[in-house]
Design a protein around this motif. Structure first.
Motif, short mmCIF file in Angstrom:
data_model
loop_
_atom_site.label_atom_id
_atom_site.label_comp_id
_atom_site.label_asym_id
_atom_site.label_seq_id
_atom_site.Cartn_x
_atom_site.Cartn_y
_atom_site.Cartn_z
N TYR A 32 -9.11 -10.06 -17.51
CA TYR A 32 -10.50 -9.58 -17.63
C TYR A 32 -11.42 -10.38 -16.72
CZ TYR A 32 -15.10 -8.79 -19.69
OH TYR A 32 -16.43 -8.49 -19.87
N SER A 33 -11.26 -11.70 -16.69
CA SER A 33 -12.13 -12.55 -15.86
C SER A 33 -11.94 -12.25 -14.38
CB SER A 33 -11.82 -14.03 -16.14
OG SER A 33 -12.04 -14.35 -17.49
N ILE A 34 -10.69 -12.08 -13.96
CA ILE A 34 -10.42 -11.80 -12.55
C ILE A 34 -10.98 -10.43 -12.16
CG2 ILE A 34 -8.62 -11.42 -10.84
CD1 ILE A 34 -9.06 -14.33 -11.59
N ASN A 35 -10.88 -9.46 -13.07
CA ASN A 35 -11.46 -8.14 -12.78
C ASN A 35 -12.96 -8.23 -12.59
OD1 ASN A 35 -9.01 -6.80 -12.90
ND2 ASN A 35 -9.19 -6.32 -15.08
N GLN A 36 -13.62 -9.03 -13.43
CA GLN A 36 -15.06 -9.19 -13.30
C GLN A 36 -15.42 -9.89 -11.99
OE1 GLN A 36 -17.34 -7.87 -15.48
NE2 GLN A 36 -15.49 -6.95 -16.34
N MET A 37 -14.65 -10.91 -11.63
CA MET A 37 -14.92 -11.62 -10.38
C MET A 37 -14.64 -10.73 -9.17
SD MET A 37 -13.50 -15.45 -11.21
CE MET A 37 -14.13 -16.07 -9.65
N THR A 38 -13.64 -9.87 -9.27
CA THR A 38 -13.35 -8.93 -8.18
C THR A 38 -14.51 -7.97 -7.99
OG1 THR A 38 -10.98 -9.08 -8.66
CG2 THR A 38 -11.72 -7.21 -7.34
N SER A 39 -15.08 -7.50 -9.10
CA SER A 39 -16.23 -6.59 -9.02
C SER A 39 -17.42 -7.28 -8.37
CB SER A 39 -16.60 -6.10 -10.42
OG SER A 39 -15.53 -5.41 -11.02
N VAL A 40 -17.65 -8.54 -8.73
CA VAL A 40 -18.75 -9.29 -8.13
C VAL A 40 -18.52 -9.49 -6.64
CG1 VAL A 40 -19.92 -11.53 -8.10
CG2 VAL A 40 -19.35 -10.46 -10.28
N ALA A 41 -17.27 -9.80 -6.26
CA ALA A 41 -16.95 -10.00 -4.84
C ALA A 41 -17.16 -8.70 -4.05
CB ALA A 41 -15.51 -10.47 -4.70
N GLU A 42 -16.76 -7.58 -4.62
CA GLU A 42 -16.96 -6.29 -3.94
C GLU A 42 -18.45 -6.00 -3.77
OE1 GLU A 42 -14.91 -3.55 -6.41
OE2 GLU A 42 -12.92 -4.01 -5.57
N TRP A 43 -19.24 -6.32 -4.79
CA TRP A 43 -20.68 -6.09 -4.70
C TRP A 43 -21.31 -6.96 -3.61
CZ3 TRP A 43 -24.80 -9.48 -5.81
CH2 TRP A 43 -26.06 -8.89 -5.85
N LEU A 44 -20.85 -8.22 -3.51
CA LEU A 44 -21.37 -9.11 -2.48
C LEU A 44 -21.00 -8.62 -1.09
CD1 LEU A 44 -20.68 -12.63 -4.06
CD2 LEU A 44 -22.90 -11.54 -3.72
N PHE A 45 -19.77 -8.15 -0.92
CA PHE A 45 -19.34 -7.63 0.38
C PHE A 45 -20.18 -6.42 0.78
CE2 PHE A 45 -14.92 -9.58 -0.27
CZ PHE A 45 -15.26 -10.68 0.51
N LEU A 46 -20.49 -5.56 -0.19
CA LEU A 46 -21.31 -4.39 0.10
C LEU A 46 -22.72 -4.80 0.50
CD1 LEU A 46 -20.23 -1.87 -2.70
CD2 LEU A 46 -19.78 -1.70 -0.24
N LYS A 47 -23.26 -5.83 -0.15
CA LYS A 47 -24.59 -6.31 0.17
C LYS A 47 -24.67 -6.83 1.60
CE LYS A 47 -27.14 -5.63 -3.47
NZ LYS A 47 -28.39 -4.80 -3.39
#
Length: 238
Positions: free
Chosen positions: A164-179
């Motif tokens: 669960y934690s890694i999935n959340q961190m992956t989502s945050v990383a994807e959002w940062l890359f998009l930004k």
């Protein structure tokens, strides 16, 4: 009860008698083996209670990093003064006290992390092993303790908390890359690697701070630890 079980050997007596003479130092004069064994038991009880009390206070009245720096030090002092046998006894007593005061979960969290680190630090300081190795091995213990905590809470909650934690961190990383206008999608394995790396770096920083605190405190108590590297000595004006 055989009091000699509390002290590794007569090495403890030599350890203290070899320190510089100081009229205020309790260990400046050789004492009888019986006195040393009694003193070892008293210090074990006192320092085990101290480590439990620090954990208890920080749980109900968290003071951030301040008290956390002192978590492993009482057990480390036991190992430094009386050897690994007394340190293990103190580690066990701390666990029992926390089990009674706060329950088994809090007890397990303490003894599997800061308790083990305290024994390791005390053993390394007693053998005069360098800060670099002491911090590195302590960081490895800290990482294993971190994953043990995740595993324990995953069992208690019935969920895979690491996933669960890694999935959340992956989502945050994807959002940062998009930004930043990057279409790179981080892989699950890569996120896990960087997470472990950050945990390791955090452990290194924490243990370095513990060494600094222990160096200043234990020098005053007449039980100095391994001398820090040259660049640290310059900073601290040794």
């Amino acid at each position: 009860m055989n009091d000699s079980n509390w002290v590794d050997s007569d090495e403890s007596i030599h350890h203290f008698s070899s320190q510089p003479s100081n009229s205020k130092n309790l260990y400046s004069q050789p004492k009888s083996p019986k006195f040393q064994q009694t003193l070892a038991m008293v210090e074990t009880a006192f320092l085990a209670s101290t480590s439990s009390l620090i954990w208890l206070i920080n749980t109900y009245f968290p003071l951030g990093i301040i008290l956390r720096l002192f978590f492993p030090i009482p057990i480390a002092i036991l190992c430094l003064r009386w050897g690994s046998r007394s340190a293990c006894m103190g580690w066990l007593v701390s666990g029992l006290l926390l089990t009674v005061l706060m329950g088994p979960i809090q007890s397990i969290l303490f003894i599997t992390n800061y308790g083990l680190i305290g024994i390791q630090l005390g053993a390394f300081w007693r053998k005069n092993i360098s800060w670099e190795w002491s911090i590195f091995i302590g960081a490895i213990i800290s990482i294993f303790s971190f994953f043990f905590k995740f595993w324990l809470f995953s069992i208690l909650t019935g969920e895979d908390l690491w996933q669960y934690s890694i999935n959340q961190m992956t989502s945050v990383a994807e959002w940062l890359f998009l930004k930043f206008g990057t279409l790179i999608q981080p892989s699950f394995l890569l996120v896990q690697f960087f997470t472990c790396l950050l945990i390791f770096i955090n452990s290194i920083i924490y243990l370095f701070a513990v060494h600094i605190i222990a160096s200043m405190v234990l020098d005053k108590l007449g039980s100095p630890i391994t001398r820090p590297p040259k660049w640290v000595q310059i900073i601290l004006d040794y």
